[in-house]
Design a protein around this motif. Structure first.
Motif, short mmCIF file in Angstrom:
data_model
loop_
_atom_site.label_atom_id
_atom_site.label_comp_id
_atom_site.label_asym_id
_atom_site.label_seq_id
_atom_site.Cartn_x
_atom_site.Cartn_y
_atom_site.Cartn_z
N GLN A 404 -7.77 14.90 8.48
CA GLN A 404 -6.62 15.71 8.88
C GLN A 404 -5.29 15.14 8.39
O GLN A 404 -4.27 15.84 8.43
CB GLN A 404 -6.58 15.89 10.41
CG GLN A 404 -6.48 14.61 11.21
CD GLN A 404 -7.83 14.05 11.60
OE1 GLN A 404 -8.74 14.02 10.79
NE2 GLN A 404 -7.93 13.60 12.85
N VAL A 405 -5.27 13.88 7.97
CA VAL A 405 -4.05 13.27 7.42
C VAL A 405 -4.37 12.72 6.04
O VAL A 405 -5.13 11.76 5.91
CB VAL A 405 -3.52 12.15 8.33
CG1 VAL A 405 -2.27 11.53 7.72
CG2 VAL A 405 -3.21 12.68 9.73
N THR A 406 -3.78 13.34 5.03
CA THR A 406 -4.05 12.91 3.66
C THR A 406 -3.02 11.86 3.22
O THR A 406 -1.89 11.85 3.69
CB THR A 406 -3.98 14.10 2.69
OG1 THR A 406 -2.68 14.71 2.80
CG2 THR A 406 -5.04 15.13 3.02
N GLY A 407 -3.47 11.00 2.35
CA GLY A 407 -2.55 10.01 1.77
C GLY A 407 -2.17 8.88 2.68
O GLY A 407 -1.05 8.34 2.58
N ILE A 408 -3.07 8.47 3.60
CA ILE A 408 -2.76 7.32 4.47
C ILE A 408 -2.62 6.08 3.59
O ILE A 408 -3.53 5.72 2.85
CB ILE A 408 -3.86 7.13 5.52
CG1 ILE A 408 -3.89 8.31 6.48
CG2 ILE A 408 -3.66 5.82 6.29
CD1 ILE A 408 -5.00 8.25 7.50
N PRO A 409 -1.48 5.38 3.67
CA PRO A 409 -1.28 4.22 2.79
C PRO A 409 -2.17 3.04 3.18
O PRO A 409 -2.38 2.78 4.38
CB PRO A 409 0.20 3.88 2.99
CG PRO A 409 0.56 4.46 4.31
CD PRO A 409 -0.30 5.67 4.50
N VAL A 410 -2.69 2.36 2.18
CA VAL A 410 -3.53 1.17 2.38
C VAL A 410 -2.91 0.02 1.60
O VAL A 410 -2.63 0.15 0.41
CB VAL A 410 -4.98 1.42 1.92
CG1 VAL A 410 -5.83 0.18 2.19
CG2 VAL A 410 -5.57 2.63 2.63
N VAL A 411 -2.70 -1.11 2.29
CA VAL A 411 -2.08 -2.28 1.68
C VAL A 411 -3.06 -3.44 1.76
O VAL A 411 -3.64 -3.69 2.82
CB VAL A 411 -0.75 -2.65 2.38
CG1 VAL A 411 -0.09 -3.83 1.68
CG2 VAL A 411 0.19 -1.46 2.43
N PHE A 412 -3.23 -4.16 0.66
CA PHE A 412 -4.16 -5.30 0.60
C PHE A 412 -3.34 -6.59 0.55
O PHE A 412 -2.51 -6.77 -0.34
CB PHE A 412 -5.06 -5.17 -0.63
CG PHE A 412 -5.89 -3.92 -0.66
CD1 PHE A 412 -7.15 -3.90 -0.09
CD2 PHE A 412 -5.39 -2.75 -1.23
CE1 PHE A 412 -7.92 -2.74 -0.10
CE2 PHE A 412 -6.14 -1.59 -1.25
CZ PHE A 412 -7.41 -1.59 -0.67
N ILE A 413 -3.61 -7.49 1.52
CA ILE A 413 -2.78 -8.69 1.66
C ILE A 413 -3.62 -9.90 2.01
O ILE A 413 -4.83 -9.80 2.30
CB ILE A 413 -1.70 -8.50 2.76
CG1 ILE A 413 -2.37 -8.40 4.13
CG2 ILE A 413 -0.85 -7.27 2.50
CD1 ILE A 413 -1.44 -8.60 5.29
N SER A 414 -2.95 -11.04 2.02
CA SER A 414 -3.49 -12.27 2.60
C SER A 414 -2.40 -12.85 3.50
O SER A 414 -1.46 -13.49 3.01
CB SER A 414 -3.88 -13.28 1.51
OG SER A 414 -4.20 -14.53 2.10
N ALA A 415 -2.51 -12.58 4.80
CA ALA A 415 -1.47 -13.03 5.74
C ALA A 415 -1.42 -14.55 5.81
O ALA A 415 -0.34 -15.14 5.99
CB ALA A 415 -1.74 -12.45 7.13
N LEU A 416 -2.56 -15.21 5.67
CA LEU A 416 -2.61 -16.67 5.74
C LEU A 416 -1.78 -17.29 4.62
O LEU A 416 -1.09 -18.29 4.83
CB LEU A 416 -4.05 -17.15 5.67
CG LEU A 416 -4.28 -18.66 5.84
CD1 LEU A 416 -3.85 -19.11 7.23
CD2 LEU A 416 -5.75 -19.00 5.61
N GLU A 417 -1.83 -16.71 3.44
CA GLU A 417 -1.06 -17.22 2.31
C GLU A 417 0.34 -16.62 2.23
O GLU A 417 1.14 -17.02 1.39
CB GLU A 417 -1.80 -16.92 1.00
CG GLU A 417 -3.15 -17.62 0.89
CD GLU A 417 -3.87 -17.28 -0.39
OE1 GLU A 417 -3.44 -16.31 -1.08
OE2 GLU A 417 -4.86 -17.95 -0.72
N GLY A 418 0.63 -15.66 3.09
CA GLY A 418 1.95 -15.03 3.09
C GLY A 418 2.13 -14.00 1.98
O GLY A 418 3.25 -13.58 1.72
N ARG A 419 1.05 -13.58 1.34
CA ARG A 419 1.14 -12.63 0.24
C ARG A 419 1.13 -11.20 0.78
O ARG A 419 0.32 -10.86 1.63
CB ARG A 419 -0.02 -12.80 -0.74
CG ARG A 419 -0.02 -14.15 -1.43
CD ARG A 419 -1.10 -14.21 -2.49
NE ARG A 419 -1.10 -15.50 -3.18
CZ ARG A 419 -1.90 -15.81 -4.20
NH1 ARG A 419 -2.77 -14.91 -4.64
NH2 ARG A 419 -1.84 -16.99 -4.77
#
Length: 552
Positions: A404-419
């Motif tokens: 029902q919601v198109t285009g949900i943004p997805v972000v790939f990170i490494s919080a431990l490294e602060g990236r």
């Protein structure tokens, strides 16, 4: 002992006060030389509440901020509070930043949760201006109180704490028990204690009298050093006139236990604000903090791990679950954190609990940003294929789960490294601006003529005639289609309009609501003459609940 004698006089008044709101009218008759209410929050003095476990620190914190934010539960063998919680205290006409800390046990083993919480408290104490040393009046001087006193002298020799005896409401009797308890607490060596009750409000005036001169002296020194005492009110007044696009953003970090929510919060704040570690379920309180990013104020909430509440869940764990759900309802944007390594092992992006969170966020009309954490664990020669598969499969699977919601943004990170910190915050702000967007009625109706002409209707004769289209509210964007006649738009037609809105006005990734209303020829003519007033009338007729919006 003068404090104890004065406290007996105010005893009856304190018990008549409401449970979470104590007013101090009548106690301060002289004109205040300094108005704390006109000082910016970031410049207010900081007071940290310290003490051994289970003496009522969180209850006092709730009393001072006049809200039930910190979890309060009687657990003698456990520690409910583990992180540092911050709020603005309102004690009469006093305003100051107050910090609730975890219970101190100076002899905790190295590397344990208690040792880590003590280290966090020491770091916060080094940045604080004053301290409230809380004890239990009914227990007298506990051995742990003596240890906390030694710990204070070691880590903050420059701070002389104000000692307060909490839970003293039961000691008012003919046997002078309160004076006896006060004499015993004096053994700590920090002066006469103040008898208070965080639960009933007893002793808040005595606490006010003790804090007022200290906070005044501190603020006068700060303002004199900065040379802007006269301009403090002007600065606050100018801040009231802000651009609406820069209004504070409420961001909640949610997810299952041990996916890196607290690590992400520390990475966003760029400081060790909350406790992190390999243990699952470390966070119990929903920690709310404030920071600035690119000139925008963001209120960030780190929640406890999302679990399905069961009959077996009792005590602090049950309260944590309830608090996490309340945080989701209060937020503007939901950051759903996933574990990249678990995705590879389970061969699916989201488990049941995460699907529940995502669907709940959409149903409540909140903006959703999916964050895949721990991508650093998928690096290397043998895991490069898994890294690429995760980045490709997660957005597709999320779209399948939440169509029902198109285009949900997805972000790939490494919080431990602060990236990925800037990427996350920029994506959150972009989603928030879409969520707050408003489209002019004239532009919408020009768009409607074009979009209706390219829609393929099954039956041209029975085609609904949409005469008017307007946006009645934002957050999330909500529209009303005025349909002429008895024929209504089908669910297929509404999905087509929703998809077209998102594509043509760049509103992907946020929930959009479209309602319809039947109008007669007379209503159509009046609508064209009074477009703005009709929009307001329709907005007033909207009834919103947790899951749907109905229009009469």
């Amino acid at each position: 002992m003068n404090r104890i004698r004065r406290l007996l006089f105010f005893h009856n008044f304190a018990f008549a006060a409401p449970p979470l709101e104590v007013t101090l009218r009548g106690f301060c008759t002289r004109a205040a030389p300094l108005d704390f209410t006109q000082i910016q929050i970031t410049r207010l003095p900081t007071v940290v509440i310290l003490g051994r476990p289970n003496v009522g620190k969180s209850a006092l914190f709730n009393r001072l901020i006049r809200r039930r934010e910190a979890l309060v539960y009687n657990t003698p063998d456990d520690h409910v509070t583990r992180d540092i919680r911050e709020g603005v205290a309102k004690l009469g006409d006093l305003r100051f930043r107050v910090l609730d800390s975890a219970g101190l046990e100076a002899e905790a083993s190295s590397g344990s949760i208690l040792h880590r919480t003590a280290s966090m408290t020491a770091n916060v104490l080094a940045r604080s201006n004053f301290a409230l040393f809380l004890t239990d009046a009914r227990a007298g001087v506990h051995p742990l109180d003596l240890e906390v006193g030694k710990w204070l002298r070691k880590h903050a020799p420059q701070i002389k704490p104000i000692v307060a005896m909490n839970k003293s409401e039961s000691l008012f009797d003919a046997n002078d028990s309160l004076a006896t308890a006060a004499n015993e607490i004096c053994r700590l060596g920090f002066g006469d204690p103040i008898a208070i009750s965080a639960e009933t409000g007893l002793g808040m005036h005595e606490l006010y009298v003790s804090l007022r001169p200290l906070l005044e002296d501190y603020m006068l020194r700060v303002l004199n050093d900065e040379g802007d005492h006269e301009n403090s009110h002007d600065e606050d007044s100018s801040n009231l006139d802000v651009d609406k696009s820069k209004l504070p953003l409420q961001l909640a970090i949610v997810g299952r236990p041990n996916v890196g929510k607290s690590t992400l919060l520390n990475a966003l704040l760029q400081e060790d604000r909350v406790l992190v570690g390999p243990e699952a379920g470390l966070t119990r309180d929903a920690i709310r903090t404030q920071f600035e990013f690119q000139g925008r104020t963001i209120y960030l909430v780190d929640t406890a791990g999302w679990l399905q509440r069961t009959k077996q869940e009792k005590g602090a764990a049950s309260l944590s679950i309830m608090q996490s759900r309340k945080s989701l309802l209060r937020a503007h944007i939901i950051a759903l954190v996933l574990d990249a390594e678990e995705i590879v092992n389970a061969k699916r992006s989201m488990k049941h609990a995460e699907v529940v969170i995502a669907r709940r966020a959409v149903e409540e009309g909140r903006g959703l940003v999916v964050i895949v954490n721990k991508m650093d664990l998928l690096r290397g020669k043998h895991k490069s294929l898994s890294y690429e598969k995760v980045m490709e499969a997660v957005p597709q699977e999320i779209q399948t789960i939440i169509p029902q919601v198109t285009g949900i943004p997805v972000v790939f990170i490494s919080a431990l490294e602060g990236r990925g910190r800037s990427t996350v915050l920029n994506q959150v702000i972009d989603t928030y601006e879409k969520w707050c967007s408003r489209l002019p009625t004239a532009r919408l109706n020009r768009w409607l003529q074009k979009v209706m002409s390219r829609h393929s209707w099954k039956d041209q004769a029975a085609q609904p005639k949409v005469k008017y289209f307007t946006q009645v509210k934002a957050r999330p964007p909500t529209f009303v289609a005025f349909v002429r006649g008895k024929t209504q738009l089908s669910q297929t037609d509404i999905r087509f309009l929703t998809k077209s809105l998102k594509e043509d006005f760049d509103l992907g990734g946020i929930p959009i609501r479209i309602m319809q209303r039947s109008v007669t020829k007379k209503d159509t003519s009046e609508t064209s003459k009074n477009s703005h007033s009709v929009g307001r009338v329709v907005a007033e007729r909207i009834v919103s609940d947790k899951r749907s919006i109905l229009a009469e």
